[in-house]
Design a protein around this motif. Structure first.
Motif, mmCIF file in Angstrom:
data_model
loop_
_atom_site.group_PDB
_atom_site.id
_atom_site.type_symbol
_atom_site.label_atom_id
_atom_site.label_comp_id
_atom_site.label_asym_id
_atom_site.label_seq_id
_atom_site.Cartn_x
_atom_site.Cartn_y
_atom_site.Cartn_z
ATOM 1 N N GLU A 73 1.007 -1.224 0.085
ATOM 2 C CA GLU A 73 0.004 0.006 0.016
ATOM 3 C C GLU A 73 0.888 1.300 0.014
ATOM 4 O OE1 GLU A 73 -3.822 0.570 2.309
ATOM 5 O OE2 GLU A 73 -2.424 1.957 3.495
ATOM 6 N N LYS A 74 0.427 1.941 -0.780
ATOM 7 C CA LYS A 74 1.039 3.423 -0.874
ATOM 8 C C LYS A 74 0.248 4.659 -0.823
ATOM 9 C CE LYS A 74 5.076 5.980 -1.948
ATOM 10 N NZ LYS A 74 6.240 6.004 -1.048
ATOM 11 N N ARG A 75 0.212 5.457 0.098
ATOM 12 C CA ARG A 75 -0.824 6.474 0.289
ATOM 13 C C ARG A 75 0.147 8.108 -0.020
ATOM 14 N NH1 ARG A 75 -5.273 5.921 3.615
ATOM 15 N NH2 ARG A 75 -5.416 3.697 4.148
ATOM 16 N N TYR A 76 -0.786 8.674 -0.645
ATOM 17 C CA TYR A 76 -0.381 10.200 -0.991
ATOM 18 C C TYR A 76 -1.581 11.277 -0.479
ATOM 19 C CZ TYR A 76 2.558 7.544 -4.222
ATOM 20 O OH TYR A 76 3.562 6.579 -4.764
ATOM 21 N N MET A 77 -0.720 12.488 -0.205
ATOM 22 C CA MET A 77 -1.788 13.467 0.141
ATOM 23 C C MET A 77 -1.301 14.465 -0.699
ATOM 24 S SD MET A 77 -4.198 14.744 1.760
ATOM 25 C CE MET A 77 -4.603 13.371 2.821
ATOM 26 N N LEU A 78 -1.887 14.886 -1.955
ATOM 27 C CA LEU A 78 -1.512 15.856 -2.874
ATOM 28 C C LEU A 78 -2.504 17.050 -2.989
ATOM 29 C CD1 LEU A 78 -0.229 13.127 -5.580
ATOM 30 C CD2 LEU A 78 0.996 14.167 -3.545
ATOM 31 N N HIS A 79 -2.069 17.736 -3.950
ATOM 32 C CA HIS A 79 -2.863 19.195 -4.126
ATOM 33 C C HIS A 79 -3.901 18.800 -5.425
ATOM 34 C CE1 HIS A 79 0.730 20.187 -1.808
ATOM 35 N NE2 HIS A 79 -0.019 20.974 -1.189
ATOM 36 N N ARG A 80 -4.921 19.433 -5.445
ATOM 37 C CA ARG A 80 -5.927 19.261 -6.527
ATOM 38 C C ARG A 80 -5.193 20.058 -7.500
ATOM 39 N NH1 ARG A 80 -8.967 22.647 -9.057
ATOM 40 N NH2 ARG A 80 -10.642 22.026 -10.484
ATOM 41 N N HIS A 108 14.071 8.559 -3.676
ATOM 42 C CA HIS A 108 13.772 7.439 -2.319
ATOM 43 C C HIS A 108 13.760 6.109 -3.221
ATOM 44 C CE1 HIS A 108 10.151 10.148 -3.300
ATOM 45 N NE2 HIS A 108 9.513 8.906 -3.440
ATOM 46 N N GLN A 109 13.511 5.383 -2.366
ATOM 47 C CA GLN A 109 13.837 3.916 -2.886
ATOM 48 C C GLN A 109 12.434 3.358 -3.760
ATOM 49 O OE1 GLN A 109 13.903 1.233 0.398
ATOM 50 N NE2 GLN A 109 14.462 -0.731 -0.864
ATOM 51 N N ALA A 110 12.734 2.797 -4.582
ATOM 52 C CA ALA A 110 11.950 2.429 -5.784
ATOM 53 C C ALA A 110 10.789 1.490 -5.075
ATOM 54 C CB ALA A 110 12.111 2.288 -7.231
ATOM 55 N N PRO A 111 9.715 1.457 -5.234
ATOM 56 C CA PRO A 111 8.786 0.384 -4.690
ATOM 57 C C PRO A 111 9.315 -1.027 -5.433
ATOM 58 C CG PRO A 111 7.465 2.110 -5.142
ATOM 59 C CD PRO A 111 8.744 2.436 -5.672
ATOM 60 N N ASP A 112 8.853 -2.177 -4.877
ATOM 61 C CA ASP A 112 9.165 -3.387 -5.455
ATOM 62 C C ASP A 112 8.060 -3.809 -6.459
ATOM 63 O OD1 ASP A 112 11.167 -3.645 -3.807
ATOM 64 O OD2 ASP A 112 10.223 -4.662 -2.199
ATOM 65 N N ASN A 113 7.176 -3.344 -6.436
ATOM 66 C CA ASN A 113 5.785 -3.669 -7.196
ATOM 67 C C ASN A 113 5.746 -2.585 -8.343
ATOM 68 O OD1 ASN A 113 2.696 -3.087 -8.243
ATOM 69 N ND2 ASN A 113 2.882 -5.224 -7.449
ATOM 70 N N SER A 144 14.982 -0.276 -18.704
ATOM 71 C CA SER A 144 14.679 1.147 -18.910
ATOM 72 C C SER A 144 13.626 1.310 -19.750
ATOM 73 C CB SER A 144 15.761 2.023 -18.981
ATOM 74 O OG SER A 144 15.354 3.359 -19.174
ATOM 75 N N TYR A 145 13.588 0.726 -20.811
ATOM 76 C CA TYR A 145 12.273 0.810 -21.911
ATOM 77 C C TYR A 145 11.369 0.080 -21.334
ATOM 78 C CZ TYR A 145 9.662 -0.822 -25.948
ATOM 79 O OH TYR A 145 8.577 -0.796 -26.602
ATOM 80 N N ILE A 146 11.236 -0.934 -20.641
ATOM 81 C CA ILE A 146 10.016 -1.492 -20.132
ATOM 82 C C ILE A 146 9.367 -0.573 -19.112
ATOM 83 C CG2 ILE A 146 9.146 -3.283 -18.620
ATOM 84 C CD1 ILE A 146 11.168 -5.100 -19.942
ATOM 85 N N GLN A 147 10.344 0.169 -18.301
ATOM 86 C CA GLN A 147 9.757 0.973 -17.323
ATOM 87 C C GLN A 147 9.058 2.256 -18.026
ATOM 88 O OE1 GLN A 147 13.050 1.636 -14.690
ATOM 89 N NE2 GLN A 147 13.085 -0.213 -13.754
ATOM 90 N N CYS A 148 9.880 2.733 -19.004
ATOM 91 C CA CYS A 148 9.160 3.861 -19.590
ATOM 92 C C CYS A 148 7.952 3.596 -20.243
ATOM 93 C CB CYS A 148 10.375 4.613 -20.636
ATOM 94 S SG CYS A 148 11.511 5.245 -19.821
ATOM 95 N N LYS A 149 7.923 2.403 -21.101
ATOM 96 C CA LYS A 149 6.640 2.052 -21.767
ATOM 97 C C LYS A 149 5.573 1.957 -20.725
ATOM 98 C CE LYS A 149 4.568 -1.548 -24.465
ATOM 99 N NZ LYS A 149 5.039 -2.716 -25.038
#
Length: 524
Positions: free
Chosen positions: A81-88, A218-223, A251-256
């Motif tokens: 689980e990853k939570r964010y509190m961002l701005h509209r 910051h550390q990239a998530p595993d998923n 890198s191509y896979i991640q960018c795609k």
């Protein structure tokens, strides 16, 4: 004369200062230096904290803007689980999806209604009445009365995986919760205290925190899915995405994957330049990868709105067309497919015009007449040999002769003569080389020896002499130089990939002279 003490004189009351009230006991003052030193020491000690500040404040930086954020996003994937509190405001500027889903017409705020700002605060939250005014007094600064802030609506999104396995998970809007601790808690920017040592200390530690957040990813998530969403929001807040900087295939896979996610949320205009900047750092390795997988990089370049990657891949696709059409049909917009077909037709027309010029190529006699067997037999032989080589190099081999009644196979010499045609790229690059790469000295000598169809036996042929062979080679070199100028327009390469000196690089079996103008890019 007796001098009286200054205290015995009767002075007006307005000229006498009373530093302390009469009902309060007198206190012994310390020297000014001691007072300032002790006060400063206590102030420094109060600002020291294990958390880097004088007092605890909720986090107000990416990814959790607890004080100013108004959009809560929860990503659940494979038990993580990853939570964010961002701005509209930022989300709406970067994504058409968030702009529409948080607008007045489509937001759930219209269905649920925004609570009235007048009256006391309802719910389990703590009251905020007069907090700014009291905080300003405690901070020791003169402030104007601060009006109570308006209640801000909060949006909440959760990742919905759907009911079917083949459905693509997507964020859906859920009923918002006003506070993590219950109640209708609203967040406002903190009051600014007076400029003191504590403020400087907090600013110092905060600047360090911002620098570490900007320079240390910051550390990239595993998923993979959580990683894509994390990169999406990082780019929204102008942080670099966590993409592989070493392995170009990974890198191509991640960018795609990130581009596909940005396409879902209508954020390609923001994500595309970041992907373009990241991939272009690979330089020569990127050009080689594009040459290996042009259809894949064509689709990626289109999504990223990358002129360099898109044009590089399209040149390879057009040169090999219609090879790769199955990988692109129904996988790219119709405008891209039409562009490829138009450029392929233009390239085919160039080749037809060039082949026509090659077959019309001729030599002239000193009197300006075209060579013929009657006026210049050796020059005519050189032209005939060149034209025959061009025909054999551009035409498919004839079918093999049928088996004899005895069941004998064709002779190995016949199979050797029926060689497959040279690819257009190889053919025109051989013609452009204008050297011994084709029709070398030994082949010319063999041709003259076997030219008994035009005269006597090779052993008694009067034209087969050393000086005649040299003359024949000189005339063939003239033909090759003329052919080089004819194919020169086809040898222009608009690739970033280095094909070698003078358009070499015979490893490519197709032409790379396709050029894209500014108006050709389909997203312009």
């Amino acid at each position: 004369m007796t001098h009286k003490s200054i205290s015995t004189y009767d002075l007006p009351s307005h000229m006498v200062s009373y530093p302390q009230a009469a009902d309060q006991p007198l206190t012994t003052r310390r020297p000014a230096s001691v007072t300032s030193r002790s006060t400063t020491t206590r102030r420094h000690r109060s600002s020291r904290s294990q958390t880097g500040g004088a007092s605890f404040r909720p986090q107000n930086e990416f990814p959790n803007f607890a004080q100013t954020g108004d959009v809560e996003i929860v990503i659940n994937a494979e038990g993580q689980e990853k939570r964010y509190m961002l701005h509209r405001l930022i989300l709406a500027q970067c994504s058409g999806f968030f702009e529409a889903s948080t607008s007045e017409d489509w937001s759930r705020a219209q269905a649920q209604g925004i609570a009235s700002t007048a009256g006391p605060v309802q719910g389990n939250g703590l009251g905020k009445i007069g907090e700014e005014e009291e905080y300003g007094k405690e901070a020791g600064r003169a402030t104007l009365p601060v009006a109570p802030p308006r209640d801000r609506y909060r949006w909440r999104y959760e990742l919905d995986w759907g009911n079917k396995d083949d459905e693509v998970p997507m964020l859906v809007q859920k009923p918002a919760t006003s506070s993590l601790f219950g109640g209708d808690q609203t967040y406002r920017p903190p009051a600014i205290p007076n400029k003191s040592t504590t403020t400087a200390s907090n600013g110092f530690f905060r600047s360090l925190g911002m620098q570490s957040a900007a320079h240390i990813p910051h550390q990239a998530p595993d998923n993979d899915l959580i990683r894509d969403y994390d990169n999406l929001f990082r780019v929204f807040y102008n942080y670099p995405p966590n993409l592989d900087p070493l392995n170009i295939a990974e890198s191509y896979i991640q960018c795609k994957s990130l581009l596909n996610l940005a396409d879902m949320y209508d954020a390609l205009e923001v994500i595309g330049p970041r992907i373009d900047h990241h991939l272009l750092q690979f330089q020569s390795r990127l050009w080689k990868q594009i040459a290996k997988y042009p259809p894949s990089y064509l689709k990626l370049g289109y999504l990223a709105r990358s002129r360099v990657i898109f044009s590089e891949a399209l040149i390879h696709v057009v040169g090999q067309w219609p090879t790769g059409s199955n990988q692109l049909r129904n996988h790219v917009p119709e405008a891209v497919f039409d562009l490829i077909e138009d450029k392929a037709e233009e390239l085919a027309e160039k080749q037809l015009r060039t082949e026509g010029k090659l077959f019309r190529l001729t030599l002239t006699t000193p009197r300006g007449e075209r060579v013929a067997p009657t006026n210049s037999y050796m020059d005519w032989l050189a032209l005939s040999l060149f034209r025959q080589w061009v025909v054999e190099s551009t035409s498919p081999p004839p079918p093999l002769p049928p088996k004899t009644p005895n069941g004998n196979q064709p002779s190995p010499r016949t199979q050797q003569q029926n060689k497959p045609p040279i690819s257009p790229g190889h053919l025109y690059r051989l013609l452009f080389s204008a050297g011994p790469a084709y029709l070398p000295h030994d082949e010319l000598k063999r041709f003259l020896k076997t030219s008994k169809a035009y005269g006597a036996e090779s052993s008694g042929n009067p034209e087969y002499r050393r000086d005649e062979l040299k003359k024949f080679e000189r005339r063939m070199d003239e033909v090759k130089m003329m052919a080089k100028e004819i194919v020169r327009p086809l040898m222009k390469s608009y690739l970033e990939l280095d094909l070698g000196r003078e358009g070499g690089g015979l490893g490519l079996g197709y032409l790379t002279c396709t050029r894209l103008e500014d108006a050709d890019f389909p997203w312009e």
